[in-house]
Every structure is written in structure tokens, then in C-alpha cells.
Design a protein around this motif. Structure first.
Motif, PDB file in Angstrom:
ATOM      1  N   GLN A  11      39.870  57.240 -39.093  1.00 31.50           N
ATOM      2  CA  GLN A  11      39.212  58.256 -38.284  1.00 31.50           C
ATOM      3  C   GLN A  11      37.968  57.642 -37.647  1.00 31.50           C
ATOM      4  N   SER A  12      37.710  58.051 -36.438  1.00 29.42           N
ATOM      5  CA  SER A  12      36.521  57.543 -35.765  1.00 29.42           C
ATOM      6  C   SER A  12      35.818  58.686 -35.043  1.00 29.42           C
ATOM      7  N   VAL A  13      34.519  58.538 -34.945  1.00 30.21           N
ATOM      8  CA  VAL A  13      33.699  59.470 -34.170  1.00 30.21           C
ATOM      9  C   VAL A  13      32.910  58.630 -33.179  1.00 30.21           C
ATOM     10  N   MET A  14      32.933  59.022 -31.912  1.00 28.50           N
ATOM     11  CA  MET A  14      32.207  58.218 -30.916  1.00 28.50           C
ATOM     12  C   MET A  14      31.389  59.107 -29.998  1.00 28.50           C
ATOM     13  N   TRP A  15      30.279  58.555 -29.565  1.00 28.70           N
ATOM     14  CA  TRP A  15      29.395  59.288 -28.664  1.00 28.70           C
ATOM     15  C   TRP A  15      28.528  58.275 -27.925  1.00 28.70           C
ATOM     16  N   SER A  16      27.956  58.694 -26.828  1.00 28.99           N
ATOM     17  CA  SER A  16      27.000  57.856 -26.109  1.00 28.99           C
ATOM     18  C   SER A  16      25.613  58.454 -26.272  1.00 28.99           C
ATOM     19  N   GLN A  17      24.641  57.600 -26.356  1.00 35.34           N
ATOM     20  CA  GLN A  17      23.278  58.043 -26.647  1.00 35.34           C
ATOM     21  C   GLN A  17      22.333  56.991 -26.077  1.00 35.34           C
ATOM     22  N   ASN A  18      21.400  57.404 -25.241  1.00 37.43           N
ATOM     23  CA  ASN A  18      20.411  56.497 -24.660  1.00 37.43           C
ATOM     24  C   ASN A  18      21.037  55.245 -24.033  1.00 37.43           C
ATOM     25  N   GLY A  19      22.088  55.453 -23.289  1.00 38.88           N
ATOM     26  CA  GLY A  19      22.685  54.327 -22.569  1.00 38.88           C
ATOM     27  C   GLY A  19      23.536  53.405 -23.437  1.00 38.88           C
ATOM     28  N   ARG A  20      23.778  53.779 -24.653  1.00 41.63           N
ATOM     29  CA  ARG A  20      24.648  53.001 -25.546  1.00 41.63           C
ATOM     30  C   ARG A  20      25.799  53.887 -26.006  1.00 41.63           C
ATOM     31  N   THR A  21      26.870  53.245 -26.430  1.00 47.89           N
ATOM     32  CA  THR A  21      27.994  54.001 -26.993  1.00 47.89           C
ATOM     33  C   THR A  21      28.194  53.559 -28.437  1.00 47.89           C
ATOM     34  N   TYR A  22      28.373  54.515 -29.318  1.00 46.33           N
ATOM     35  CA  TYR A  22      28.520  54.239 -30.752  1.00 46.33           C
ATOM     36  C   TYR A  22      29.884  54.754 -31.235  1.00 46.33           C
ATOM     37  N   VAL A  23      30.516  53.938 -32.047  1.00 46.20           N
ATOM     38  CA  VAL A  23      31.787  54.350 -32.664  1.00 46.20           C
ATOM     39  C   VAL A  23      31.653  54.144 -34.175  1.00 46.20           C
ATOM     40  N   VAL A  24      31.705  55.241 -34.924  1.00 44.02           N
ATOM     41  CA  VAL A  24      31.707  55.154 -36.391  1.00 44.02           C
ATOM     42  C   VAL A  24      33.156  55.257 -36.838  1.00 44.02           C
ATOM     43  N   LEU A  25      33.608  54.314 -37.647  1.00 44.73           N
ATOM     44  CA  LEU A  25      35.034  54.244 -37.942  1.00 44.73           C
ATOM     45  C   LEU A  25      35.277  53.864 -39.401  1.00 44.73           C
ATOM     46  N   THR A  26      36.196  54.545 -40.029  1.00 49.11           N
ATOM     47  CA  THR A  26      36.544  54.210 -41.423  1.00 49.11           C
ATOM     48  C   THR A  26      37.984  54.595 -41.731  1.00 49.11           C
ATOM     49  N   GLY A  27      38.531  53.926 -42.700  1.00 51.64           N
ATOM     50  CA  GLY A  27      39.873  54.279 -43.170  1.00 51.64           C
ATOM     51  C   GLY A  27      39.808  55.247 -44.340  1.00 51.64           C
ATOM     52  N   ALA A  28      38.586  55.543 -44.806  1.00 49.28           N
ATOM     53  CA  ALA A  28      38.433  56.465 -45.933  1.00 49.28           C
ATOM     54  C   ALA A  28      38.823  57.874 -45.492  1.00 49.28           C
ATOM     55  N   SER A  29      39.295  58.659 -46.431  1.00 49.57           N
ATOM     56  CA  SER A  29      39.857  59.955 -46.062  1.00 49.57           C
ATOM     57  C   SER A  29      38.856  61.101 -46.162  1.00 49.57           C
ATOM     58  N   ARG A  30      37.594  60.797 -46.481  1.00 45.56           N
ATOM     59  CA  ARG A  30      36.613  61.880 -46.660  1.00 45.56           C
ATOM     60  C   ARG A  30      36.087  62.345 -45.304  1.00 45.56           C
ATOM     61  N   ARG A  31      36.942  63.013 -44.584  1.00 46.28           N
ATOM     62  CA  ARG A  31      36.609  63.380 -43.215  1.00 46.28           C
ATOM     63  C   ARG A  31      35.338  64.225 -43.135  1.00 46.28           C
ATOM     64  N   GLU A  32      35.211  65.173 -44.070  1.00 46.03           N
ATOM     65  CA  GLU A  32      34.082  66.091 -43.987  1.00 46.03           C
ATOM     66  C   GLU A  32      32.755  65.354 -44.175  1.00 46.03           C
ATOM     67  N   ASP A  33      32.768  64.291 -44.996  1.00 44.45           N
ATOM     68  CA  ASP A  33      31.532  63.559 -45.265  1.00 44.45           C
ATOM     69  C   ASP A  33      31.098  62.701 -44.093  1.00 44.45           C
ATOM     70  N   LEU A  34      32.044  62.364 -43.221  1.00 41.89           N
ATOM     71  CA  LEU A  34      31.714  61.446 -42.130  1.00 41.89           C
ATOM     72  C   LEU A  34      30.643  62.058 -41.223  1.00 41.89           C
ATOM     73  N   ALA A  35      30.585  63.360 -41.180  1.00 44.45           N
ATOM     74  CA  ALA A  35      29.576  64.019 -40.353  1.00 44.45           C
ATOM     75  C   ALA A  35      28.173  63.607 -40.796  1.00 44.45           C
ATOM     76  N   GLY A  36      27.994  63.436 -42.101  1.00 44.36           N
ATOM     77  CA  GLY A  36      26.706  63.008 -42.622  1.00 44.36           C
ATOM     78  C   GLY A  36      26.352  61.608 -42.142  1.00 44.36           C
ATOM     79  N   VAL A  37      27.346  60.732 -42.107  1.00 46.14           N
ATOM     80  CA  VAL A  37      27.119  59.362 -41.640  1.00 46.14           C
ATOM     81  C   VAL A  37      26.752  59.379 -40.158  1.00 46.14           C
ATOM     82  N   VAL A  38      27.482  60.184 -39.392  1.00 41.59           N
ATOM     83  CA  VAL A  38      27.216  60.261 -37.950  1.00 41.59           C
ATOM     84  C   VAL A  38      25.801  60.793 -37.710  1.00 41.59           C
ATOM     85  N   HIS A  39      25.436  61.799 -38.470  1.00 40.62           N
ATOM     86  CA  HIS A  39      24.091  62.358 -38.329  1.00 40.62           C
ATOM     87  C   HIS A  39      23.034  61.292 -38.635  1.00 40.62           C
TER      88      HIS A  39
END
Lengths: 254, 188
Positions: A219-247
Motif C-alpha cells: 500500500q502506498s500513500v502519495m501527495w505533493s507538498q511544497n513543490g515536492r512529491t512524497y510516496v510512503v510505501l510498505t508491504g505491511a498490512s496495518r493500513r489504518e496505522d499508516l495514516a499516523g506515519v503519513v501525518h
């Protein structure tokens, strides 16, 4: 009655319980009279039962590197198919903004039917994550300031490297240049409660809004911020927790 | 007969279809590599074989018929790739009729009963070694049936031989395996 030569091929399905009724009867009649074939049948049953009992442990396991190389074949295969047709497709459908030039480095994924930049990025980053995150990760926590300095010196553009965070469950392990983009993308590798987690940083705005993508079991979460693009990506299945990492990442990059 | 069969869903959207194909294909890497190891008996050759198999599979994914058995399709590619590899190496692709086969088939078993063989806890390494000593055509047929659990018909399609030949190879291969194990125990 069938002779030994006729009976031999019937013994395998007989042992498996797959023999047709008439073949089963023929084998039964034969082994009643033939001790040789009766022993043969017993031997075959032992061999079969042994293989069945051990089948999971008999297979040599592929190395993680081989798994990654096999996954990379999907991209390689499609990169070599009809390049002219694909160039036309890309030139018509993908706006060639500065950010999209990076996406062009991942042109192979269009051969897989992925029809936009978000999907393309997620796919290629997943392949890179599988290839690199597990094998280029330092076993110990790394110094974010030092890694950021080293990155700036090598890549020529400044990078913010979020430090390890106990509340987010993250431990920074290393920063490397992502090979598939000729070093234009920074690859931050973290340990996330025992699982590798990658953060890719593109020095351009490549996507609008925030996107979540599931690809190849990652699963990956991606966004652009201040002229950069970020992709957070993991094979771990804890989808709900990934929001904390993104934050955490959003709050610590600038 | 029971064997695992996973069909690639025929009704998936096209954009996700290729990704699903890749994902399912990659889920068979353990089976393909395990089989490649028994075929080649060398790590480097097995890894090359599996990688080539995936490259060919992904290149020709459009030829795969949705709803059919993807695992069997991949194994067919593996088998053909292996034969090509052997030809390039200048080795005999299938040594079915060699003297080795006859010697193996005629080898007498030990005095141990089949039950003793099992209860003596044959080590996995012994079993692998015994398998590796069986001539290739028999080893492959037994492996595909007893470890990978393909049907006789699937194996016949894969190897492009009549189903009767498959049954015969499995029968003889299992017997050879037993005899190899018995011999190992006898001399050990």
C-alpha cells in the motif's frame, strides 16, 4: 489378464486413487498373482506418501533477491514491447510537465495498463521497494542530519530527512538514490515496527491531492507538498496505522 | 482428485487485469524455483531459469487465456525454457532411454520394509538427494505430480507427451525413488 508391462503405467493412478474402475480391477487381479508388482505397488505408495508428507519442506526457497528480480521482469518485459506504440500513447495521454518527466522514466508500466501517473508511480515504487528496501537497509538507526547532508552533496538538492520517531514506530535506517530514476528520487528507508517502510521524495510536484494505492500486495500513500512529491510505501498490512506515519511525515518535511 | 487451481478472474477491469496477472504469476515463484532446482540442481541455473520464465510469461501475457490455469501455463513455459537452456548447453535434453535409467530401474531394494523406511525418519536432504539421482524425465514427472500436485493431463500437456507416458514415468520414478532411499539406508 494384463502382463507386468501393461500394468506398470496403471500403478501410479492406482496409488493416487485415480484409476478408472476397470483399470483398478485389472491391477487388483494382476497383483493377486504377481508378487513383483505387488512389491512395486507398495514401494510406489511409500515414495508417494513420503513426498506428499514432505512436499512443503522439499522445495528450495528462492532468495528475496530472486523474488525481486522476478517482479522486475514485469516492468522489463513491457519496456521491451512495442516501444513506438507506447511512446505515442504516452505523448498523447501524459502532460509533459516537469514533474511528469520523472514519470516517463517509469514508462514501462503503461504497458501494464496503468493509466495515470499515480498508478505508475505506485507500481514502480513498489518494485523498487521490494528490490531495495530489504537489502539496503542498515541494521542500526541512522543520523538524519548526516544523511541529509550527504544527500545534498551527492544529489545537488536539499532534502529533509525525518528522524526516527517512537510514537510513529519509525526508525530511520538509510537514505539512498533510487536506481530506477537515475538518482533523481530520494529513497528514505525506515523500519516500521519490524517491517521495512519506504519514503520516496521527488524534487517536483507530480500529483494533485492525496492518493492511496494498493499494488502487488503493498500500500502506498502519495501527495505533493511544497513543490515536492512524497510516496510512503510498505508491504505491511496495518493500513489504518499508516495514516499516523503519513501525518508524521507531513509534519516533518518542508 | 484434488489439486489447487487458482483461476485468474475473467471479469476484472482491464487496468487492474495486468497487475492481477503479474501478482498471481509472482505468487508461484516458490513452486517454480523449487521445480527449477530439481531440474537443474544448481542454484545459478535455477535462478536464471525462473527469471527467464517470468520474462517470457510477462512478455506473452496476452496469450494467456483468462480463466485457465495460470500455474500450469507458467510451468509449461518453465519446461520449454529449461529444454532450450539444455540445448544451448549442448547437453542431452531428456535422458529417458539412457543406461542410467535401466540401471536405476534394475537396482534391487534393500531388505528394509517400506514401513521401516518411513519410521527411520528419512531426512529431507536424503529425500532431495535421492530425487536428484533419478533420471530427469522421471524426476520431473514425479515432482510435478507429488509435490506440485498437477493432474496427469496437465503434466501431459506441459511436457507434450501422451498421458500414458506420464503415468508410466510417475510409476517408474516413484519406484526408483524408493529404491534409491532403500539403497542409501542399506549402505549408510
Amino acid at each position: 489378464m494384463k502382463n507386468c508391462r501393461d500394468v506398470e503405467p496403471l500403478l501410479a493412478p492406482y496409488v493416487d486413487g485415480d484409476a478408472a474402475p476397470e483399470d483398478r480391477a485389472a491391477v487388483d487381479a494382476h497383483i493377486e498373482a504377481c508378487g513383483c508388482c505387488r512389491d512395486d505397488l507398495t514401494a510406489q505408495r511409500v515414495a508417494r506418501d513420503l513426498l506428499h508428507a514432505r512436499r512443503e519442506r522439499l522445495r528450495d526457497a528462492p532468495t528475496p533477491q530472486l523474488r525481486a528480480r522476478c517482479a522486475a521482469q514485469a516492468v522489463r518485459a513491457h519496456a521491451q514491447v512495442a516501444p513506438a506504440a507506447r511512446r505515442t500513447l504516452i505523448s498523447r495521454q501524459v502532460p509533459l510537465a516537469a514533474a511528469a518527466t520523472i514519470v516517463l522514466a517509469f514508462a514501462a508500466v503503461f504497458g501494464l495498463g496503468l493509466n495515470n501517473k499515480v498508478q505508475a508511480l505506485a507500481f514502480q515504487m513498489t518494485v523498487d521497494h521490494v528490490k531495495c528496501a530489504r537489502f539496503n537497509s542498515s541494521p542500526v538507526a541512522a543520523d538524519p542530519v548526516l544523511l541529509a547532508q550527504q544527500w545534498s552533496a551527492k544529489a545537488g538538492w536539499p532534502l529533509t530527512v525525518p528522524a526516527s520517531s517512537e510514537p510513529a514506530g519509525l526508525e530511520l535506517r538509510s537514505v539512498r538514490r533510487c536506481g530506477v530514476t537515475d538518482g533523481r528520487v530520494a529513497h528514505l528507508i525506515y523500519d516500521w515496527r519490524g517491517e521495512p517502510l519506504s519514503v520516496y521524495v521527488l524534487n517536483s510536484k507530480a500529483v494533485a491531492g492525496t492518493s492511496q494505492v494498493q499494488r502487488l500486495g503493498h500500500q502506498s500513500v502519495m501527495w505533493s507538498q511544497n513543490g515536492r512529491t512524497y510516496v510512503v510505501l510498505t508491504g505491511a498490512s496495518r493500513r489504518e496505522d499508516l495514516a499516523g506515519v503519513v501525518h508524521y511525515m507531513r509534519s516533518n518535511v518542508y | 482428485m484434488v489439486f489447487r487451481r487458482r483461476s485468474w478472474a475473467a471479469d476484472q477491469p482491464a487496468a487492474d487485469g495486468a497487475d492481477s496477472f503479474a501478482q498471481e504469476a509472482l505468487s508461484y515463484v516458490d513452486s517454480l524455483y523449487g521445480t527449477a532446482m530439481r531440474l537443474t540442481r544448481r542454484v545459478t541455473d535455477a535462478e536464471d531459469l525462473v527469471q527467464d520464465t517470468y520474462l517470457k510469461a510477462f512478455r506473452s501475457s496476452s496469450q494467456f487465456k483468462r480463466g485457465t490455469n495460470l500455474k500450469a501455463w507458467l510451468f509449461t513455459i518453465l519446461h520449454n525454457t529449461f529444454l532450450n537452456m539444455r540445448r544451448h548447453d549442448g547437453r542431452n535434453p531428456v535422458d529417458v532411454d539412457s543406461d542410467v535409467v535401466e540401471r536405476a530401474a534394475d537396482m534391487t531394494a534393500s531388505q528394509h520394509t517400506p514401513e521401516q523406511l518411513l519410521t527411520r525418519a528419512t531426512l529431507n536432504a536424503d529425500l532431495q538427494a535421492a530425487l536428484d539421482q533419478i533420471p530427469e524425465a522421471f524426476r520431473q514427472a514425479v515432482w510435478l505430480r507429488d509435490v506440485e500436485e498437477f493432474s496427469y493431463a496437465e503434466i501431459a500437456d506441459m511436457l507434450e507427451v501422451p498421458i500414458g507416458t506420464v503415468m508410466s514415468r510417475i510409476s517408474r520414478g516413484r519406484r526408483m525413488l524408493y529404491e534409491r532411499l532403500a539403497k542409501t539406508r542399506m549402505v549408510g
